[in-house]
Design a protein around this motif. Structure first.
Motif, PDB file in Angstrom:
ATOM      1  N   ASN A 254      -8.689  -9.386  10.269  1.00  0.00           N
ATOM      2  CA  ASN A 254      -8.801 -10.183   8.700  1.00  0.00           C
ATOM      3  C   ASN A 254      -6.837 -10.479   9.158  1.00  0.00           C
ATOM      4  OD1 ASN A 254     -10.093 -10.573   6.965  1.00  0.00           O
ATOM      5  ND2 ASN A 254     -10.232  -8.180   6.963  1.00  0.00           N
TER       6      ASN A 254
ATOM      7  N   ASN B 244      -6.445 -13.259  11.118  1.00  0.00           N
ATOM      8  CA  ASN B 244      -7.215 -15.052  10.462  1.00  0.00           C
ATOM      9  C   ASN B 244      -5.838 -15.142   9.237  1.00  0.00           C
ATOM     10  OD1 ASN B 244      -9.522 -16.401   9.523  1.00  0.00           O
ATOM     11  ND2 ASN B 244      -9.246 -15.166   7.957  1.00  0.00           N
TER      12      ASN B 244
ATOM     13  N   ALA C 238      -5.646  -4.833   4.435  1.00  0.00           N
ATOM     14  CA  ALA C 238      -6.244  -5.364   5.599  1.00  0.00           C
ATOM     15  C   ALA C 238      -7.361  -4.708   6.244  1.00  0.00           C
ATOM     16  CB  ALA C 238      -6.316  -6.912   5.822  1.00  0.00           C
TER      17      ALA C 238
ATOM     18  N   GLU D  70     -15.003 -12.089   4.831  1.00  0.00           N
ATOM     19  CA  GLU D  70     -13.796 -12.113   4.519  1.00  0.00           C
ATOM     20  C   GLU D  70     -13.230 -12.505   5.268  1.00  0.00           C
ATOM     21  OE1 GLU D  70     -13.273  -7.575   5.757  1.00  0.00           O
ATOM     22  OE2 GLU D  70     -15.202  -7.269   5.764  1.00  0.00           O
ATOM     23  N   HIS D  71     -13.190 -13.470   6.430  1.00  0.00           N
ATOM     24  CA  HIS D  71     -12.046 -13.949   6.718  1.00  0.00           C
ATOM     25  C   HIS D  71     -11.927 -15.896   6.446  1.00  0.00           C
ATOM     26  CE1 HIS D  71     -12.285 -12.176  10.508  1.00  0.00           C
ATOM     27  NE2 HIS D  71     -11.699 -11.642  10.180  1.00  0.00           N
TER      28      HIS D  71
ATOM     29  N   TYR E  49     -10.669 -14.309   2.233  1.00  0.00           N
ATOM     30  CA  TYR E  49      -9.507 -13.934   1.610  1.00  0.00           C
ATOM     31  C   TYR E  49      -7.560 -14.829   1.725  1.00  0.00           C
ATOM     32  CZ  TYR E  49      -6.417  -8.981   1.336  1.00  0.00           C
ATOM     33  OH  TYR E  49      -5.415  -8.263   1.588  1.00  0.00           O
TER      34      TYR E  49
END
Ligand code: GRF
Length: 210
Positions: A14, A17, A83, A170-171, A174
């Motif tokens: 995360n 990313n 994260a 999630e990527h 966020y």
């Protein structure tokens, strides 16, 4: 320029990313409580400064939180992103960075807070699972929800396949939440988040059929 700090404990996908996303800010520090976190190497490879504040070297939570807070304050962050950070932050820590700390959690909160959320989801037989970005409060995974993404759970799914599908989401979400925050589009009222003051965007749910 907005200054962003990311806290990690593990591999840091995360974090990587977020750093690679189009976010209007500068990632000034990646800090970890775990000296062996794989994400530290990823951060260094991207030219970001790193710090280790190993919780095991502190005799209690207050001392660890204080050391972490002091380290972060050196960077005067506008935003702190958790994260995959595996420590619960105390009221004392959070009061120094009020409403400036966000977290991503791999479930549709308030379902399945804490660890092993995919395992919990499979055990309960839910048909829909997902992830949540929320403001951090001293209660574990319970702060005001900013954005969620949902995925269907198929009968063949196991912990690993769910983790993979949820991580993709999630990527996606966020960076969206971080941009809203930095563009000052988020307001908290009665423990609920409103985007651009428009109630219809509250806790926007992104459905993805994967
Ligand atoms: C993610 O699933 C995150 O939601 C959870 O821990 C995992 C961390 O993954 N809190 P990574 O370190 O970002 O790859």
């Amino acid at each position: 320029m907005n200054k962003i700090v990311v806290l990690i404990s593990g591999r840091g996908s995360n974090m990587e990313n977020l750093v690679s996303s189009d976010i209007p800010g500068k990632f000034v520090l990646v800090a970890s409580n775990n000296p062996h976190a794989g994400g530290l190497k990823r951060a260094k490879n991207m030219g970001i400064r790193t710090a280790i504040i190993d919780h095991k070297t502190y005799s209690n939570r207050q001392d660890f939180d204080l050391a972490l807070a002091k380290k972060l304050e050196e960077y005067e962050p506008d935003l702190i992103l958790l994260a995959g950070f595996m420590r619960v932050l105390s009221k004392q820590f959070l009061s120094r960075f009020e409403n400036k700390v966000l977290n991503i959690h791999p479930s549709l909160l308030p379902a399945f807070p804490g660890q092993h959320s995919h395992k919990q989801a499979i055990k309960k037989g839910v048909r829909i699972h997902g992830c949540t970005v929320h403001f951090v409060t001293p209660s574990l995974d319970a702060g005001p929800i900013i954005v969620q993404s949902a995925i269907p759970v198929n009968p063949k799914d196991d912990e690993e396949s769910l983790a993979k599908k949820v991580l993709e989401q999630e990527h996606q979400i966020y960076p969206i939440a971080v941009k809203w925050f930095l563009e000052k589009k988020l307001r908290i009222k009665d423990d609920k988040v409103f985007v651009d003051e428009d109630p219809k965007f509250s806790s926007l749910l992104l459905f993805r059929d994967t």
